[in-house]
Design a protein around this motif. Structure first.
Motif, PDB file in Angstrom:
ATOM      1  N   UNK A 165       0.825  -1.195   0.000  1.00 43.19           N
ATOM      2  CA  UNK A 165       0.000   0.000   0.000  1.00 43.19           C
ATOM      3  C   UNK A 165       0.867   1.257   0.000  1.00 43.19           C
ATOM      4  N   UNK A 166       1.944   1.235   0.765  1.00 41.31           N
ATOM      5  CA  UNK A 166       2.882   2.361   0.754  1.00 41.31           C
ATOM      6  C   UNK A 166       3.508   2.509  -0.628  1.00 41.31           C
ATOM      7  N   UNK A 167       3.855   1.368  -1.231  1.00 41.81           N
ATOM      8  CA  UNK A 167       4.458   1.390  -2.571  1.00 41.81           C
ATOM      9  C   UNK A 167       3.512   2.000  -3.598  1.00 41.81           C
ATOM     10  N   UNK A 168       2.239   1.594  -3.606  1.00 36.75           N
ATOM     11  CA  UNK A 168       1.310   2.132  -4.609  1.00 36.75           C
ATOM     12  C   UNK A 168       1.065   3.611  -4.382  1.00 36.75           C
ATOM     13  N   UNK A 169       1.057   4.023  -3.115  1.00 33.29           N
ATOM     14  CA  UNK A 169       0.885   5.442  -2.790  1.00 33.29           C
ATOM     15  C   UNK A 169       2.040   6.261  -3.393  1.00 33.29           C
ATOM     16  N   UNK A 174       4.478   9.677  -7.803  1.00 34.82           N
ATOM     17  CA  UNK A 174       5.553   9.849  -8.791  1.00 34.82           C
ATOM     18  C   UNK A 174       4.989  10.028 -10.197  1.00 34.82           C
ATOM     19  N   UNK A 175       3.997   9.231 -10.549  1.00 31.89           N
ATOM     20  CA  UNK A 175       3.397   9.341 -11.880  1.00 31.89           C
ATOM     21  C   UNK A 175       2.820  10.740 -12.094  1.00 31.89           C
ATOM     22  N   UNK A 176       2.148  11.268 -11.087  1.00 27.17           N
ATOM     23  CA  UNK A 176       1.588  12.615 -11.206  1.00 27.17           C
ATOM     24  C   UNK A 176       2.693  13.661 -11.294  1.00 27.17           C
ATOM     25  N   UNK A 177       3.751  13.485 -10.509  1.00 27.80           N
ATOM     26  CA  UNK A 177       4.865  14.441 -10.526  1.00 27.80           C
ATOM     27  C   UNK A 177       5.549  14.462 -11.892  1.00 27.80           C
ATOM     28  N   UNK A 178       5.465  13.353 -12.625  1.00 28.13           N
ATOM     29  CA  UNK A 178       6.035  13.288 -13.973  1.00 28.13           C
ATOM     30  C   UNK A 178       5.121  13.913 -15.017  1.00 28.13           C
ATOM     31  N   UNK A 179       3.978  14.432 -14.582  1.00 26.88           N
ATOM     32  CA  UNK A 179       3.069  15.110 -15.494  1.00 26.88           C
ATOM     33  C   UNK A 179       2.015  14.219 -16.109  1.00 26.88           C
ATOM     34  N   UNK A 180       1.878  13.003 -15.613  1.00 26.84           N
ATOM     35  CA  UNK A 180       0.890  12.095 -16.182  1.00 26.84           C
ATOM     36  C   UNK A 180      -0.497  12.379 -15.594  1.00 26.84           C
ATOM     37  N   UNK A 181      -1.489  11.878 -16.284  1.00 26.18           N
ATOM     38  CA  UNK A 181      -2.880  11.982 -15.833  1.00 26.18           C
ATOM     39  C   UNK A 181      -3.226  10.699 -15.099  1.00 26.18           C
ATOM     40  N   UNK A 182      -3.598  10.801 -13.827  1.00 22.01           N
ATOM     41  CA  UNK A 182      -3.789   9.620 -12.982  1.00 22.01           C
ATOM     42  C   UNK A 182      -5.190   9.658 -12.379  1.00 22.01           C
ATOM     43  N   UNK A 183      -5.994   8.628 -12.686  1.00 22.49           N
ATOM     44  CA  UNK A 183      -7.343   8.495 -12.148  1.00 22.49           C
ATOM     45  C   UNK A 183      -7.415   7.193 -11.354  1.00 22.49           C
ATOM     46  N   UNK A 184      -7.776   7.286 -10.075  1.00 19.26           N
ATOM     47  CA  UNK A 184      -7.759   6.121  -9.185  1.00 19.26           C
ATOM     48  C   UNK A 184      -9.099   5.999  -8.474  1.00 19.26           C
ATOM     49  N   UNK A 185      -9.787   4.887  -8.720  1.00 14.43           N
ATOM     50  CA  UNK A 185     -11.027   4.592  -8.017  1.00 14.43           C
ATOM     51  C   UNK A 185     -10.712   3.814  -6.752  1.00 14.43           C
ATOM     52  N   UNK A 186     -11.371   4.182  -5.645  1.00 14.73           N
ATOM     53  CA  UNK A 186     -11.099   3.489  -4.387  1.00 14.73           C
ATOM     54  C   UNK A 186     -12.262   3.665  -3.424  1.00 14.73           C
ATOM     55  N   UNK A 187     -12.441   2.662  -2.537  1.00 15.80           N
ATOM     56  CA  UNK A 187     -13.380   2.773  -1.437  1.00 15.80           C
ATOM     57  C   UNK A 187     -12.671   3.074  -0.117  1.00 15.80           C
ATOM     58  N   UNK A 188     -11.341   3.113  -0.136  1.00 15.28           N
ATOM     59  CA  UNK A 188     -10.564   3.326   1.080  1.00 15.28           C
ATOM     60  C   UNK A 188     -10.310   4.819   1.261  1.00 15.28           C
ATOM     61  N   UNK A 189     -11.110   5.446   2.137  1.00 17.12           N
ATOM     62  CA  UNK A 189     -11.034   6.893   2.276  1.00 17.12           C
ATOM     63  C   UNK A 189      -9.693   7.359   2.835  1.00 17.12           C
ATOM     64  N   UNK A 192      -7.122   7.024   0.092  1.00 15.69           N
ATOM     65  CA  UNK A 192      -7.313   8.046  -0.937  1.00 15.69           C
ATOM     66  C   UNK A 192      -6.805   9.398  -0.451  1.00 15.69           C
ATOM     67  N   UNK A 193      -7.059   9.705   0.810  1.00 14.53           N
ATOM     68  CA  UNK A 193      -6.601  10.987   1.368  1.00 14.53           C
ATOM     69  C   UNK A 193      -5.089  11.098   1.368  1.00 14.53           C
ATOM     70  N   UNK A 194      -4.393   9.961   1.366  1.00 16.50           N
ATOM     71  CA  UNK A 194      -2.931   9.976   1.425  1.00 16.50           C
ATOM     72  C   UNK A 194      -2.285  10.239   0.064  1.00 16.50           C
ATOM     73  N   UNK A 195      -3.038  10.047  -1.041  1.00 16.19           N
ATOM     74  CA  UNK A 195      -2.397  10.243  -2.341  1.00 16.19           C
ATOM     75  C   UNK A 195      -3.132  11.201  -3.276  1.00 16.19           C
ATOM     76  N   UNK A 196      -4.407  11.469  -3.044  1.00 11.03           N
ATOM     77  CA  UNK A 196      -5.182  12.247  -4.014  1.00 11.03           C
ATOM     78  C   UNK A 196      -4.980  13.747  -3.844  1.00 11.03           C
ATOM     79  N   UNK A 197      -4.885  14.444  -4.957  1.00  9.15           N
ATOM     80  CA  UNK A 197      -4.853  15.907  -4.973  1.00  9.15           C
ATOM     81  C   UNK A 197      -6.238  16.480  -5.255  1.00  9.15           C
ATOM     82  N   UNK A 198      -7.008  15.729  -6.041  1.00 12.50           N
ATOM     83  CA  UNK A 198      -8.297  16.200  -6.530  1.00 12.50           C
ATOM     84  C   UNK A 198      -9.297  15.054  -6.417  1.00 12.50           C
ATOM     85  N   UNK A 199     -10.577  15.379  -6.309  1.00 14.82           N
ATOM     86  CA  UNK A 199     -11.604  14.355  -6.189  1.00 14.82           C
ATOM     87  C   UNK A 199     -12.708  14.566  -7.214  1.00 14.82           C
TER      88      UNK A 199
END
Length: 306
Positions: A165-169, A174-189, A192-199
């Protein structure tokens, strides 16, 4: 830069509308958390973006094009929707090699993503011997194979141990910092709070929120101040005189709603109330999410008795 653009998107299955006139944009350079109760339309929306279903009306595009128009799509969009997608009788290496060959991706990328996702040591084992967490890592390896600008992951933490879980976070950041577009669906609030910038939040197929994560929390959780004193009567009186609503708890601390720490601190000092504790109680994503989606949940159970 490549964005995911959903415009007036609607999907009906018979008389049921799974996605209802949905419009939002997933921007590059940030991790967008995709939230909503079961049945809210998240998976259907992701399938529509990936061309796995056809919309009843509206559009879902990646970089201005529908997914079916992309040449060698894994080079543009990497996705994990189902960790069970890899054929069980294949090895992880063979699964990735087949995907690479079909998209003209260099074979060296297979070894790179196997290392990156931590499954290089078991790459020659058949997928049917993998645990759920290992299958998740393989699915993420497949999503990263084409070094895509857009990454879409559905419940990527499912089955992962705490280290995973730490690794995926860290990977998502890193993917976002490289300028990529990242969309992540999750039920784990909390996750999600640990990695999301936008909702982007859905409820019954409709858009409920499209906002930065801090703004979402502030909009849906009342500001609160935690306070503790040696003189409860003096505190209660001072708060009441200034129109503050406060609740006393069994452990002796008070919660003052719709208040700021600075204001309560000055109020207590002016009234001569001795303080043992004074702090802002930060709202959580879970509190904000539950407050917004309480009426949008399709499947509910009765409350449990204490």
């Amino acid at each position: 830069m490549t964005s995911i653009d959903v415009h007036a998107l609607t999907k009906e299955y018979g008389h049921r509308r799974a996605v209802d006139d949905l419009t939002f944009t997933v921007q590059p350079g940030r991790v967008t958390g995709f939230l909503g109760p079961n049945g809210a339309g998240k998976s259907t929306t992701m399938r529509l973006v990936l061309g796995l279903d056809r919309p009843t009306s509206g559009t879902a595009t990646v970089g201005g094009r529908v997914y079916s128009a992309l040449q060698e799509p894994l080079r543009h969009v990497g996705a994990l929707l189902d960790a069970q997608a890899a054929h069980g009788s294949r090895t992880a290496r063979d699964h990735l090699r087949a995907l690479a060959a079909g998209n003209r991706i260099p074979q060296r990328r297979v070894d790179e993503v196997l290392e990156e996702t931590g499954i290089a040591a078991v790459a020659r084992r058949r997928v049917q011997t993998y645990s759920l967490g290992m299958r998740q890592r393989l699915g993420i390896a497949a999503a990263l194979l084409g070094d895509p600008e857009v990454v879409m992951l559905d419940e990527p933490s499912n089955g992962l141990d705490p280290q995973g879980i730490i690794w995926i976070r860290e990977l998502l950041r890193r993917l976002a910092a490289e300028g990529r577009t990242v969309l992540v669906s999750s039920h784990l609030m909390s996750e999600t709070a640990s990695f999301a910038d936008h909702l982007v939040v859905l409820g019954r197929g409709r858009l409920l929120a499209d906002t930065p994560l801090p703004d979402f929390i502030h909009a849906h959780v009342r500001a609160r101040v935690r306070i503790r004193t040696t003189d409860d009567a003096a505190l209660k009186g001072a708060l009441a005189r200034h129109g503050h609503h406060a609740v006393e708890h069994e452990d002796g601390h008070w919660t003052v709603y719709d208040a700021r720490v600075d204001d309560i601190g000055r109020l207590a000092a002016t009234a001569g109330v001795p303080l043992l504790e004074l702090a802002a109680e930060e709202g959580t994503l879970e509190q904000a999410y539950l407050g917004l989606t309480a009426a949008e949940t399709e499947f509910t159970a009765p409350p449990q008795e204490a």
